[in-house]
Design a protein around this motif. Structure first.
Motif, short mmCIF file in Angstrom:
data_model
loop_
_atom_site.label_atom_id
_atom_site.label_comp_id
_atom_site.label_asym_id
_atom_site.label_seq_id
_atom_site.Cartn_x
_atom_site.Cartn_y
_atom_site.Cartn_z
N LYS A 163 1.08 -39.10 12.87
CA LYS A 163 2.31 -39.50 13.56
C LYS A 163 3.25 -38.32 13.64
O LYS A 163 3.32 -37.48 12.74
N THR A 164 4.01 -38.27 14.75
CA THR A 164 4.94 -37.17 14.95
C THR A 164 6.36 -37.69 15.11
O THR A 164 6.58 -38.84 15.54
N TYR A 165 7.29 -36.84 14.77
CA TYR A 165 8.72 -37.16 14.89
C TYR A 165 9.40 -36.01 15.61
O TYR A 165 9.07 -34.84 15.39
N TYR A 166 10.36 -36.34 16.49
CA TYR A 166 11.13 -35.32 17.19
C TYR A 166 12.61 -35.66 17.15
O TYR A 166 13.01 -36.81 17.33
N ASN A 167 13.40 -34.65 16.93
CA ASN A 167 14.84 -34.78 17.09
C ASN A 167 15.12 -35.12 18.56
O ASN A 167 14.45 -34.60 19.46
N ASP A 168 16.09 -35.99 18.79
CA ASP A 168 16.39 -36.40 20.17
C ASP A 168 16.68 -35.21 21.08
O ASP A 168 16.39 -35.25 22.27
N SER A 169 17.24 -34.16 20.51
CA SER A 169 17.63 -33.00 21.33
C SER A 169 16.44 -32.22 21.88
O SER A 169 16.60 -31.41 22.79
N VAL A 170 15.23 -32.45 21.32
CA VAL A 170 14.07 -31.69 21.77
C VAL A 170 12.97 -32.56 22.36
O VAL A 170 11.95 -32.05 22.83
N LYS A 171 13.17 -33.86 22.34
CA LYS A 171 12.15 -34.77 22.88
C LYS A 171 11.84 -34.44 24.34
O LYS A 171 12.73 -34.21 25.14
N GLY A 172 10.56 -34.40 24.64
CA GLY A 172 10.13 -34.09 26.00
C GLY A 172 10.01 -32.60 26.28
O GLY A 172 9.47 -32.21 27.32
N ARG A 173 10.52 -31.77 25.37
CA ARG A 173 10.45 -30.31 25.57
C ARG A 173 9.60 -29.62 24.51
O ARG A 173 8.95 -28.61 24.78
N PRO A 197 23.79 -20.34 13.46
CA PRO A 197 24.94 -19.81 12.72
C PRO A 197 26.10 -20.80 12.71
O PRO A 197 26.47 -21.35 13.76
N GLY A 198 26.64 -21.07 11.53
CA GLY A 198 27.78 -21.95 11.40
C GLY A 198 27.45 -23.42 11.49
O GLY A 198 28.36 -24.27 11.47
N LYS A 199 26.16 -23.76 11.58
CA LYS A 199 25.76 -25.16 11.69
C LYS A 199 24.85 -25.54 10.54
O LYS A 199 24.23 -24.69 9.91
N GLU A 200 24.77 -26.83 10.29
CA GLU A 200 23.87 -27.32 9.25
C GLU A 200 22.42 -27.27 9.73
O GLU A 200 22.14 -27.35 10.93
N ARG A 201 21.54 -27.17 8.76
CA ARG A 201 20.11 -27.20 9.09
C ARG A 201 19.75 -28.59 9.61
O ARG A 201 20.23 -29.60 9.08
N GLU A 202 18.90 -28.64 10.61
CA GLU A 202 18.47 -29.92 11.16
C GLU A 202 16.96 -29.92 11.34
O GLU A 202 16.34 -28.88 11.61
N GLU A 203 16.41 -31.08 11.18
CA GLU A 203 14.97 -31.23 11.37
C GLU A 203 14.69 -31.35 12.86
O GLU A 203 15.33 -32.13 13.56
N VAL A 204 13.74 -30.58 13.31
CA VAL A 204 13.39 -30.55 14.72
C VAL A 204 12.21 -31.46 15.01
O VAL A 204 12.21 -32.24 15.96
N SER A 205 11.19 -31.35 14.17
CA SER A 205 9.97 -32.10 14.40
C SER A 205 9.17 -32.19 13.12
O SER A 205 9.32 -31.35 12.23
N CYS A 206 8.33 -33.21 13.03
CA CYS A 206 7.52 -33.40 11.83
C CYS A 206 6.18 -33.99 12.19
O CYS A 206 6.07 -34.78 13.15
N PHE A 207 5.16 -33.61 11.42
CA PHE A 207 3.80 -34.09 11.65
C PHE A 207 3.31 -34.73 10.36
O PHE A 207 3.20 -34.05 9.34
N SER A 208 3.06 -36.01 10.40
CA SER A 208 2.58 -36.70 9.21
C SER A 208 1.09 -36.45 8.99
O SER A 208 0.32 -36.43 9.95
N ALA A 258 6.89 -27.78 3.91
CA ALA A 258 5.80 -28.65 3.46
C ALA A 258 6.38 -29.86 2.73
O ALA A 258 7.20 -29.69 1.83
N GLY A 259 5.93 -31.03 3.13
CA GLY A 259 6.44 -32.23 2.51
C GLY A 259 5.87 -32.50 1.13
O GLY A 259 4.82 -31.98 0.76
N ARG A 260 6.58 -33.34 0.38
CA ARG A 260 6.08 -33.77 -0.93
C ARG A 260 5.09 -34.91 -0.78
O ARG A 260 4.31 -35.20 -1.69
N TYR A 261 5.13 -35.57 0.36
CA TYR A 261 4.32 -36.75 0.62
C TYR A 261 3.56 -36.60 1.93
O TYR A 261 3.80 -35.66 2.68
N TYR A 262 2.72 -37.59 2.25
CA TYR A 262 1.97 -37.49 3.50
C TYR A 262 2.82 -37.88 4.70
O TYR A 262 2.53 -37.47 5.83
N TYR A 263 3.88 -38.64 4.46
CA TYR A 263 4.68 -39.13 5.57
C TYR A 263 5.89 -38.23 5.81
O TYR A 263 6.37 -37.55 4.92
N CYS A 264 6.41 -38.30 7.03
CA CYS A 264 7.58 -37.50 7.39
C CYS A 264 8.86 -38.10 6.81
O CYS A 264 8.92 -39.30 6.55
#
Length: 124
Positions: free
Chosen positions: A57-67, A41-52, A98-104
């Motif tokens: 390949k995977t991507y993680y927001n720094d705030s959730v890495k390791g968790r 609430p009151g915040k912008e949408r942010e990407e948490v994680s992605c799977f290519s 769902a992405g438009r492409y295969y990559y994140c």
């Protein structure tokens, strides 16, 4: 028709765990990237994680890495987000996209379909 349906949200205490699921239909996760976003609430949408697709390949927001851990079950065409050691600041509506492409991508415009979202609430 592309459809994404999330499930698994809920209320947990700090330090608890949840596993979110995103069941996809109308396309194959083997060919398109899939990501989890969240919006508090009151915040912008942010990407948490992605799977290519294709290379896994995977991507993680720094705030959730390791968790948090993203994974994909191709047979079920479903992606999961395992969330451990949850914190109150993780409270948000989590949606898969769902992405438009295969990559994140870090840009919303590169995602073409969104689920309805599932609420995650972490109490202190």
């Amino acid at each position: 028709q592309v459809q994404l349906v999330e499930s698994g949200g809920g209320l947990v205490h700090t330090g608890g765990s949840l596993r979110l699921s995103c069941a996809a239909s109308g396309f194959s996760l083997d060919y398109f990237a899939i990501a989890w976003f969240r919006q508090a609430p009151g915040k912008e949408r942010e990407e948490v994680s992605c799977f290519s697709a294709t290379d896994g390949k995977t991507y993680y927001n720094d705030s959730v890495k390791g968790r948090f851990t993203i994974s994909r079950d191709s047979a079920k065409n479903t992606v999961y987000l395992q969330m451990n050691n949850l914190r109150p600041e993780d409270t948000a509506v989590y949606s898969c996209a769902a992405g438009r492409y295969y990559y994140c991508s870090e840009f919303d415009i590169d995602f073409r379909s969104w689920g309805q979202g599932t609420q995650v609430t972490v109490s202190s």
